[in-house]
Structure formats: C-alpha cells, structure tokens
Design an enzyme around this catalytic site. Structure first.
Site, PDB file in Angstrom:
ATOM      1  N   HIS B 139      34.017  30.089  42.263  1.00 62.66           N
ATOM      2  CA  HIS B 139      35.380  29.236  42.690  1.00 62.66           C
ATOM      3  C   HIS B 139      34.311  28.312  43.076  1.00 62.66           C
ATOM      4  CE1 HIS B 139      38.670  28.770  45.463  1.00 62.66           C
ATOM      5  NE2 HIS B 139      39.459  29.941  44.525  1.00 62.66           N
ATOM      6  N   ASP B 216      31.034  37.048  47.334  1.00 57.08           N
ATOM      7  CA  ASP B 216      32.994  36.634  47.064  1.00 57.08           C
ATOM      8  C   ASP B 216      32.897  37.583  46.167  1.00 57.08           C
ATOM      9  OD1 ASP B 216      35.399  35.652  46.934  1.00 57.08           O
ATOM     10  OD2 ASP B 216      34.553  33.586  45.995  1.00 57.08           O
ATOM     11  N   GLN B 219      38.393  38.786  44.637  1.00 59.98           N
ATOM     12  CA  GLN B 219      38.970  39.298  43.804  1.00 59.98           C
ATOM     13  C   GLN B 219      39.196  40.519  43.336  1.00 59.98           C
ATOM     14  OE1 GLN B 219      41.906  37.287  42.106  1.00 59.98           O
ATOM     15  NE2 GLN B 219      41.050  35.444  42.517  1.00 59.98           N
ATOM     16  N   LYS B 242      45.183  37.665  48.710  1.00 61.17           N
ATOM     17  CA  LYS B 242      45.352  38.122  47.838  1.00 61.17           C
ATOM     18  C   LYS B 242      45.741  39.895  47.274  1.00 61.17           C
ATOM     19  CE  LYS B 242      42.207  34.352  46.274  1.00 61.17           C
ATOM     20  NZ  LYS B 242      42.854  33.275  45.598  1.00 61.17           N
ATOM     21  N   CYS B 383      39.496  26.547  40.798  1.00 63.76           N
ATOM     22  CA  CYS B 383      39.207  25.925  41.508  1.00 63.76           C
ATOM     23  C   CYS B 383      37.444  26.658  40.440  1.00 63.76           C
ATOM     24  CB  CYS B 383      39.240  25.962  42.464  1.00 63.76           C
ATOM     25  SG  CYS B 383      41.144  26.155  43.303  1.00 63.76           S
TER      26      CYS B 383
END
Lengths: 146, 425
Positions: B139, B216, B219, B242, B383
């Site tokens: 991202h 990261d 997700q 999220k 993104c």
C-alpha cells in the site's frame, strides 16, 4: 434507476464505437492530461486551419466509458467548427458538469454532449467527463500561442 | 452455507447499517470492508456513552471525568495489547492510523544525520550505502514513508517482486536482503491480492543480516488471530477503522527496547518528562510517542471493537471469511472475461478479491454495481499503484469480506457483474 440516467445509450454508443480515435498528423498542438484519482489519461492533438477553423481533433488514451465517450463526442462537435464556437461549447459543458445536477443543459449549444447531464450528479465522475474537454481547451490555447 | 461457529444472521443484527435502505429502495450489499469496516452497535454505544457521560482529557485532569476518561483510554490499550499478544501494554502506541505508525518508525532512522542529542542506536543509523526493503505489493502507506526517508538520508530502497499468481517473490531473498539492509517492511496481507505473506522466511533472512522487520498488518489483524510475539517481528502497524472501530485511531506495536531506543516522533504535550528552555527530556513509552491530546474516544471505541471481535472469536471470523472466499473464488470463475488478480487458491490468502472484467473499466463496474444493486465495492488502484503497474493494468474492482458478509451477497455480486457485462455488451 440512477445508473441508467448516467449511462445514456448515446454514451455507450460512443464508448463502443469511438469517433475520430487515434493520433493524426498534421497538428498544431499536443497535450497529455491525466486524472490522478483514477489513472485515466488522454493524449490529444488539434489542427487549426485558416480562419480559426478546427480541422481535426485526434486523441488516444485509456479510461472509463464516461471519459472515452466524452472524447468521442468532443471530436464530433469540435471538428469543422471555429475555435471560438468550440470554446463556448466547452464553457457550457463545464458549467453543466460542475452544476451538481442542478443546471439546466442548453441543448442548442451542447448537441450530443447533453447526454452527459446525468454525470453531473456524480461528483466522483465529473472529472472523467471533463478530462478530454479540458485537454482540448489546453491544446487550443497552446496552438494559438505558437 | 453457514459457518459452524459463527451465526452470521445474528451478527448482522448487531450492525445497524446493514439493515438500512439505500435511495431507490436498494438493499445495501457491503463488500468494501478492506477499505473500511462497518461498526457494530456496541462500538457505537460505547463511543456515545463515553462522549455523553465520561469525557475529559486524559493523563492530566485531576477530576472525576479526567480519571474516568484516562481509565477508559488506558484500558483500551490493555485490550489492544491482549488482542495482538503484546508482551507489554507499554509497547502499544496509539496513532492516528496505520500510515502514522509506519511514518513513526521510518522517522526513527538516520537521526545521526540531523544531529540528535542522544547517541543514535546503530540499528537506526541510516545513510548512503544502507538499504531498506519493501515489496511491489505494498500500500502507498508502506512505500511513501520509506521513499521520503531515502530522500532525506541517501539510503537505497529495494523491492521484492510479485509473482504472476500474486505471491511475494522470494526467489532472490538473499540478494535483496543483505548486510546493508537496515529494515524490511512488508504487508502481512495484501490489500489488493489478499495474499498472506510468508513472514517467517523473510524474518529468518533479516535476522541473519541484522535487519529489523516491520509488518503492515492493516489487512491481517482485523481478519485473523495475530500474535505479535509469535510472529517474532519488531514492529506491527494496524488501524482501527478496518476492525470495527472508529476512524482516527491506529496502533503501532513495537518491541519495547527498540521503542525506548528510538527518538520521539511528534513533540508536544504529554510526551515529555520535563521541559527547559534549552532542552527537554521525554516520557517513557508509550507516552513518548503520543504527543498532544490523543484520539480518546476513538481509542475507547476501538477497545469496544476488540471486545466485540473477541466475543465472536477471531478463529470463527477467520473460518467464516475462509468459507466466503472459497465460495467467491468458485463463483467468480464462472464470470466470463473475469481475470482474478491474486492467488486463485485458498492457501495463504484472505477474503480480498480483486479482478478485471475484459473491456470494461472498473469505474464503470463499480458505478453500476452501486447504482443498480446497492453493492459497495472499491474500484481503482487501491493505493497500490506499483502493484497495478506490475500487472499492466490501471485499476481493478475489489470485493473484500468481513464477518458480517454472506454467500448470498457473493451471489448478488456475481449477478451484478453479469448485468454490467450486459450493459457494455
């Protein structure tokens, strides 16, 4: 439904069968415009003849149906008209697109471009419709300064 | 098809928005949770209750409301620490979002170049000749902070590639991660491909060369049981919105001794120990990295989101999404001209499915799905522009699932895609 007012038959027709697509010579100015939010892009050339008459608008690019159809309609409307006439169409088209769906379209000025009236209700898509028209305006200004 | 351990119809009743009607009488089919998730009633109610009855500034107000607010804010930290298996609650830093967490860590590198007063920890010293490794599937929030860092320091940014089937290409792992590498920062799960990356393999190589590893996890944390201690990495970033929480709150987890060694990020109130006219000393972690009045209510709301997810059980959430993903992979295969961008198998992948439809721009796909069927998907480059360039496409349509989605909604998506194809036939 809302969607059908945006995807007018005329728009789909131009998307499937784009008019005047492809870059051609000779030309007086070439511009490249992008829409950074969606990656749509267009390269557009104008050829201005005697007495300020637009002899050709040629273009190539990629993008959604709205942006591609708008370029096709622009080609049809601009070719054969004078620079001055076309710029007033661009102004009217811009006014319509930025009117949030509240602006009454002047069909006499806009011709086929009036089919894009529904797009004005979708702020995220207004830039798609305007991409080629802004590129055209830019190209005409540049051709005059040559 | 229903999950054995998750009653989706009961869960849907907890999300008020799922029963609202869209203009034109359409029902909402929300397949955009990878972008931002919806919020269950307990989160909404906790935020309302805190704002209405307990609100005060945290960490400084000497009155009942200040104490209640501080207690709620700090207990949210406890909940987050337990949720991701942090060895210490002080290792949980509240940020604005995952982007800020990634920027915070990137900012720690190279302080010797701008003359920090403390002797810089060599693990964070960064200059020409040093390297940072990310991947093509990142991202933008895990790309741009590192680009800015190499611009500041003269270090080099290197990239893992992505294979044609959407996996991290580690075939040149030893060539890309070298003894010049200072940090490797990759997505735990791709926000476009759905791919879950092989952290252990990357970590092993990074340890060999003495490099730090950051994930990261924006997700992954919302969708799978994640334990930072078991992962064994150094930093993990994720975001509240999220995972059923409010926007405006994210988390950086980092190993305590590293966080202690890092310079502060933003300066301001609450992050100090003492301030003189010529210098300041800083508060211990986590407060060293939480300058100014923090997103108090947002943190409290995120704590409630974590309570909700734990009530359902992250194993059950994961199993439910796995069933949906299996169902969707089969269903999308039946759509002519559909090209899946990402792994076609269930192995090491989550419930994020991106695809192109031949001859139809994703913006047109998304517009018609929304206008005519109330189906919310995301369209564009999500993104992750370098990843789309890698696959030679400007944009994709992305459906992403969460605990409240159903196989019926996958069916609606497939019907919608067939209709889109009819419009542009």
């Amino acid at each position: 439904m809302i969607g059908e007012s945006m995807y007018q038959e005329l728009i789909l027709e131009h998307y499937k069968h784009p008019q005047g697509r492809g870059l051609r010579e000779p030309y007086d100015a070439e511009v490249h415009h992008v829409n950074p939010t969606c990656g749509d892009e267009i390269t557009l050339r104008v050829r201005v003849g005697d007495a300020g008459k637009i002899e050709d608008v040629s273009y190539d690019g990629q993008g959604c149906s709205i942006s591609q159809a708008a370029a096709s309609v622009l080609h049809e409307l601009a070719t054969g008209s004078t620079v001055e006439e076309t710029l007033s169409v661009v102004d009217e088209f811009t006014r319509l697109m930025q009117g949030r769906g509240q602006v009454e379209a002047d069909e006499e000025v806009l011709g086929d471009a009036v089919a894009f009236a529904g797009v004005a209700k979708f702020p995220a898509r207004v830039k798609c419709a305007l991409l080629s028209w802004m590129a055209y305006k830019d190209a005409v200004v540049r051709s005059a300064s040559r | 098809m229903t999950s054995t351990s998750l009653d989706v119809e009961r869960i849907r009743k907890d999300f008020p928005v799922l029963s609202r009607e869209l203009p034109g009488g359409r029902r909402l089919v929300y397949l955009d949770s990878g972008n931002s998730s919806q919020k269950p009633a307990p989160v909404v109610e906790t935020v309302r209750e805190h704002l209405a009855m307990h609100y005060g500034n945290v960490g400084r107000a000497m009155h009942v409301l200040g104490a209640e607010s501080t207690e709620a804010y700090e207990s949210a930290r406890d909940k987050l620490a337990a949720f991701v298996g942090a060895p210490s609650r002080d290792e949980v830093i509240f940020t604005k979002n995952a982007s800020e967490a990634l920027n915070l860590v990137a900012h720690a590198f190279g302080p010797h170049l701008w003359g920090a007063t403390e002797a810089a920890d060599p693990r964070f010293a960064l200059g020409p000749g040093d390297e940072i490794v990310i991947s093509e599937m990142e991202h933008h929030s895990n790309i741009v902070p590192w680009q800015l860092l190499v611009q500041r320091t003269g270090a080099t940014l290197k990239w893992f590639g992505v294979t044609d089937d959407g996996r991290l290409d580690l075939s040149e792992l030893d060539r890309i991660v070298t003894d010049r590498t200072k940090i490797v920062s990759i997505a735990h799960q791709s926000n476009v491909l759905g791919t879950v990356n092989p952290v252990a393999a990357v970590l092993r190589r990074a340890r060999e060369v003495g490099a730090l590893v950051m994930l990261d996890a924006s997700q992954s944390v919302p969708h799978h049981p994640v334990n930072v201690a078991e992962l064994g990495v150094d930093f993990v970033a994720f975001t509240g919105h999220k995972m059923l929480g409010p926007s405006g709150i994210g988390v950086l987890w980092g190993r305590g001794e590293l966080l202690e060694a890092m310079p502060p990020f933003l300066g301001g109130g609450e992050m100090i120990e003492a301030v003189w006219m010529d210098h300041s000393t800083y508060a211990p972690i986590p407060h060293k990295f939480e300058a100014g009045t923090p997103p108090i209510v947002e943190a409290v709301g995120l704590g409630a989101a974590v309570d909700y997810l734990q009530g359902v059980g992250m194993d059950a959430v994961e199993a439910h999404e796995r069933e949906l993903t299996a169902y969707a992979l089969d269903a999308l295969r039946e759509v002519p001209g559909l090209r899946l961008i990402g792994p076609a198998s269930l192995e090491q992948r989550g419930g994020t499915l991106s695809f192109t439809l031949e001859g139809i721009h994703p913006h047109d796909v998304g517009q018609i799905l929304d206008d005519e069927f109330g189906i919310a998907v995301r369209v564009g480059h999500h993104c992750a522009r370098p990843l789309h360039l890698r696959f030679g496409i400007p944009a994709t349509t992305r459906a992403s699932f969460y605990l409240y989605n159903t196989t019926g909604e996958v069916d609606a998506l497939v019907r919608g895609l067939h209709h889109v194809q009819k419009v542009f036939a």
